[in-house]
Motif scaffolding. Structure first.
Motif: not given
Ligand SMILES: Cc1ncc(C[n+]2csc(CCOP(=O)(O)OP(=O)(O)O)c2C)c(N)n1
Ligand code: SF4
Ligand SMILES: [Mg+2]
Lengths: 321, 696
Positions: A41, A62, A85, B497-503
């Motif tokens: 992430d 991502y 990132m 960059g949010m933990d565990d919110f991959i899109f």
């Protein structure tokens, strides 16, 4: 929780042609991320349009699949707003050196801390094999009606001239070496560029796997005569060692000269590496001292009651009559 | 209004016309008057003619008038261009007497078509083709002339300072001209000196010389001009009635400060007139003072082109940062493809579009509202967007805040329409109030509840995974789907960059996770998910923010100072006028409709459409019909050739307007010319399509 290679793979169906060089590049990226332990992430893969553009869907971080030629623009914006990132931009040779060439040069001048990988197959894969900017003059790949009428661009030379501070070349069938180069590139402080020679078995019948392996150079003997060699195995030193114009110029010229080598011997490895030229964020920090701790993506913009927390009083006072 | 006069000053570009006009505006504003100034200039850096017209009033106005009451000219071209603008009977021209003998042939920046018209006018009046000839024509119309030898003032300055070089320092002509003007208008000397000092505060040496020049020039008027004619000149009747907390702003500062207040912390741009002033201003103020927090900042990035500017903006928005780009027509054209990408990926970017006259480079430094349809329909394919237009500088500050809210609440790209007229207006208005700027981020994940969502209450949240916006810390969700189908079509939005919110995002059609799909059923559903946003916007955006009645046709409305509306009765059985407009045409239209009501007693009102896409059909129909008159004459007022708002009215409502008042000369509309045309319409003597042309 330690991350394993499998964690970086998605279950999206991969529709590249069998034997396509792109597979090796995706594997190398996944291996490099796993080896460096980059959190999923905290990494984003930005990709352009082409066969190569699909890469971001196959990696479980991502993933932002952008527009033809524009991958660097999206990627740089994200990195500037959120410097935490780890950003990789990837795309085809047409994407980055044809339609996106202007962005390539401008990105070099900025030297934002991220990595750009070009899948260099000499053709426009996804539009069925037209000549790409790296195809040599006079060559006629499978689906060209007549030989290529343009001179080819020199990706390594262009990167060096544009201001990229880490410039290297890999080969998609040498995955371990490619992984090594990727880890170097990602760790480099500044904009790193990787030109990856990527056979396209479907459309490029000139720069094939066998060609890179030098099969055509095997004369009477059956001895292999690989075209590809590694700069690490020679006395070549790519690194700018001290902050001095002459030292830098020497390495720039050396890299440029080396980049012209093509034909019976093709160098891979690091051509140029300079960490003494600071990345773009250093220049922002000169103007905005707390940029690193409080970059755009981190800033609070509202108060608890949901109204703006920006204090404009001083500016408004100066406008008051 | 007791005081309503227009002062005009011209000069070659680079000669300080702008700083001169700033001094003039500042002095008048400090004295309590309202200011409405506009700047006209060529696409050129040095030498071509530029001018400023500043309207000074003791009540609020929203536009310039045609003509000028006082013209200040230190070069010949200014006289040639504007002598005819000065009103007879009370109007005056202050000029540098050394230019009198200059003939038109010596002014090389006078362009062919203009010289032809000028010669015809001079010849017809039997005047010679010189400054003196032009001035003679003005005088014969009753304009007073105030010749002053500017060189002599410089000579005295050189003498007084003991610096002979100053004797030839023509850079000071602007300050001299402004000072003479203010003296003639009856302004005291002290505030003038203060303003000069304030404007040059950053350069003490320059400031000092300018103050001294102003002091000498102030007394010079009595020396050179005869007392009788200066006594007869129009004067500011003061003191003005300024409300407390009035600011004097340049047009582009409205959106720049609005962005800062709205929490826009990233702006990428490529230089273009008249948009780049905004970005430069934001960079000048890049460090931001934040209430109860460490300093913030705006990263303002100059890119290699507009394609990169919008790409970077999208990349930045994906990290959850409020981000924008600012451009004009040519740049916007280059952004089209990426705009569509933001549309299909539901990325809430804000594009501020300072329109100018096109197509191509068109009139690069001149005004136009000709990009409305291009913006409404920009990009290939179908995707939702919001097009929102501000009608004044003050409005643009608050609208900018709203634009970021709309974009994020509805997760669509938004184009905020501004233009050259607004960008280059200098105006007094109420001090902006950042406290009134609300921050609503819609279903953005990881934001505190208070800053989030007015749509959240009504919304069903994400399908299946139980997330909705604004619930503070989010739980890890392996099943996060960026484009999850929800009841209202808006999905929770994660940031890079949010933990565990991959899109994933893609410019291709995608499934709920953001991976490519070409499935026909999914494609259909995704199209419907996105496009249903348009109805949602119309449902949820407050009606008053979609369109408004700026001047109501009712007899008892809230006029600025008096309720003198019995005049309406004088209309008798005549058909009432409903003017409809958008963007910067609103200001002059508003003043014109007001003039029509007060001076002519004609029943008239004005509707301003702010939301141009999706088109607020219901709201506009309601406003139109609110006068209860079937016989209303609908007049579309805007600065373009084809009447683009009229096209949207026809397309969306089947409404055919009765008249168009259009202007595409590249110059802003004045209330005077709109008023004259509205009168013709009321008289029944107007064409269907009336074209305005005032302005040099
Ligand atoms: C603006 C625009 N023009 C043309 C295309 C069509 N197009 C898709 S992929 C591609 C070329 C891809 O070649 P390359 O970048 O080398 O990637 P590869 O497929 O070889 O990996 C083109 C021209 C497009 N998507 N967008
Ligand atoms: S066309 Fe070439 S580059 Fe594209 S997937 Fe097939 S082999 Fe790979
Ligand atoms: Mg290619």
């Amino acid at each position: 929780m330690a991350l394993r290679l499998a964690d970086y793979k998605t279950d999206v169906h991969n529709d590249w042609c069998p034997g396509c060089g792109d597979f090796g590049i995706v594997n190398a990226i996944q291996m490099a991320l796993a080896e460096m332990g980059v959190r999923r992430d905290k990494a984003a893969i930005f990709s352009g349009i082409g066969c190569s553009g699909k890469t971001s869907h196959y990696i479980n971080t991502y993933g932002v699949h952008t527009l033809h030629g524009r991958v660097l623009t999206f990627a740089q914006g994200a990195k500037l707003a959120n410097p935490e990132m780890t950003i990789l931009a990837v795309g085809g040779d047409g994407d980055g050196l044809g339609i996106g060439a202007g962005h390539f040069v401008a990105a070099g001048r900025r030297n934002i801390d991220m990595t750009y990988v070009i899948f260099d197959n000499g053709v426009y894969g996804l539009t069925k094999g037209q000549a790409s900017p790296t195809l040599k003059l006079g060559e006629k790949t499978k689906s060209l009606p007549s030989p290529n009428t343009n001179h080819s661009v020199n990706p390594i030379g262009l990167a060096v001239a544009s201001g990229f501070t880490f410039v290297a070349r890999g080969y998609s069938y040498d995955v371990r070496h490619l992984k090594y180069l990727l880890t170097q590139a990602v760790r480099h402080r500044g904009l790193s560029f990787l030109d990856v020679l990527q056979p396209c078995p479907t459309y490029n019948d000139i720069n094939t796997r066998d060609w890179y392996a030098g099969k055509d150079l095997m004369k009477e003997s059956l001895e292999r005569h690989n075209r590809i060699y590694r700069l690490e195995d020679t006395k070549y030193d790519p690194t700018v060692n001290y902050d001095d114009q002459a030292e830098n110029n020497r390495h720039l010229s050396q890299a440029l000269t080396k980049s012209l080598e093509w034909g019976e011997r093709i160098p891979t490895g690091v051509f140029y590496s300079n960490e003494l030229t600071g990345p773009y964020s250093d220049r922002i920090r000169d103007k905005i001292p707390n940029y690193t701790e409080n970059p755009p993506a981190r800033q609070s913009i509202a108060r608890a009651d949901g109204t703006s927390n920006t204090n404009l009083e001083e500016i408004l006072d100066s406008l008051e009559v | 209004m007791e005081t309503d006069l227009t002062w005009m000053m011209g000069g070659p570009q680079g000669s300080g016309v702008e700083s001169g006009a700033n001094i003039f505006s500042q002095v008048c504003a400090e004295a309590g008057y309202h200011i409405f100034g506009k700047r006209e200039f060529y696409s050129n850096i040095k030498g071509e003619h530029s001018y400023f017209a500043v309207r000074v009033t003791d009540g609020v106005t929203h536009s310039s008038t045609s003509g000028a009451d006082l013209l200040a000219a230190f070069d010949a071209e200014t006289v040639f261009r504007h002598y005819d603008d000065v009103h007879g009977g009370g109007g005056g021209i202050i000029y540098n007497s050394e230019i009198e003998r200059i003939g038109t042939e010596r002014v090389h920046t006078l362009d062919g078509p203009f010289v032809e018209r000028l010669h015809r006018r001079l010849d017809e009046s039997g005047a010679e083709r010189t400054v003196a000839g032009a001035l003679q024509c003005a005088r014969s119309r009753g304009v007073s002339l105030y010749p002053v030898p500017f060189k002599e003032i410089l000579a005295r300055l050189a003498e007084r300072t003991g610096d002979p070089k100053l004797g030839g320092f023509v850079r000071l002509y602007n300050t001299i001209a402004v000072t003479l003007s203010l003296r003639l208008l009856g302004m005291p000397a002290a505030p003038l000196r203060n303003s000069v000092a304030k404007i040059f505060a950053k350069k003490p040496a320059v400031s000092d010389i300018n103050v001294q020049a102003a002091t000498l020039a102030y007394d010079a008027l009595d020396t050179y001009a005869d007392a009788a004619s200066t006594q007869a000149a129009r004067r500011l009747r003061g003191p003005g009635q300024r409300e407390p907390h009035t600011i004097l702003v340049q047009g582009y500062q409205g959106t720049a400060l609005g962005k800062m207040a709205a929490g826009c912390r990233f702006q990428a741009y490529y230089p273009i007139t008249p948009a780049s002033d905004e970005s430069v201003y934001m960079e000048t103020h890049e460090i931001i003072d934040v209430i109860d927090d460490r300093p913030g900042s705006t990263a303002v990035i100059q890119t290699e082109d507009e394609i990169c500017a919008i790409g970077m903006t999208i990349g930045s928005v994906l990290t959850g940062t409020r981000s924008a780009t600012c451009t004009s027509g040519p740049g916007f054209s280059l952004m089209n493809e990426s705009l569509g990408w933001a549309g299909i990926n539901e990325v809430p970017i804000v594009i501020t579009d300072y329109q100018r006259s096109g197509p191509a480079t068109g009139l690069p430094t001149r005004h136009g509202q000709d990009d409305l349809l291009s913006v409404v329909f920009a990009g290939h394919g179908e995707f939702p967007r919001i097009v929102y237009a501000s009608g004044s500088v003050e409005e643009s500050f608050y609208d900018t805040g709203r634009c970021f809210n709309y974009a994020e609440e509805f997760q669509v790209p938004l184009i905020h329409m501004m233009d050259k007229f607004l960008a280059n207006t200098v105006q007094t208005c109420r001090r902006f109030d950042p406290q009134r700027v609300e921050i609503r981020r819609g279903r953005l994940l990881g934001e505190a509840a208070a800053v989030s969502d007015r749509t959240a209450g009504e919304a069903a949240g994400a399908a299946g995974d139980g997330h909705d916006g604004g619930s503070g810390e989010e739980e890890a969700s392996p099943a996060y789907h960026r484009f999850a189908f929800t009841e209202d079509g808006i999905s929770p939005r994660a940031k890079l960059g949010m933990d565990d919110f991959i899109f994933w995002n893609t410019g291709d059609e995608s499934d709920e996770t953001g991976h490519i799909t070409e499935d026909p059923i999914l494609r259909t559903r995704m199209m419907e998910k996105r496009m249903s946003r348009l109805d949602l916007i119309l449902d949820r955006m407050p009606a008053g923010e979609q369109a408004l009645e700026v001047i109501s046709g009712q007899a008892h409305d809230h006029d600025d100072d008096d309720d003198d509306d019995e005049g309406d009765d004088r209309t008798g059985g005549a058909r009432p006028i409903t003017a409809i407009t958008w963007g910067s045409a609103t200001g002059p239209a508003r003043d014109a409709v007001e003039m029509l009501r007060r001076q002519d007693g004609i029943r008239a009102r004005l509707i301003q459409v702010k939301l141009l896409h999706p088109f607020p059909t219901r709201r506009v129909a309601e406003l139109l019909q609110s006068d209860g008159r079937e016989d209303r004459i609908v007049v579309d007022i805007e600065s373009n050739y084809s009447g683009q708002l009229g096209t949207l009215l026809a397309q969306n409502m089947g409404l055919r307007v009765d008249h168009y008042i259009l202007k595409y000369s590249g110059r802003g509309m004045t209330c005077t010319e709109i008023h004259d045309t509205l009168k013709k319409i009321a008289d029944g003597t107007a064409e269907k399509r009336e074209v305005l042309m005032y302005g040099a």
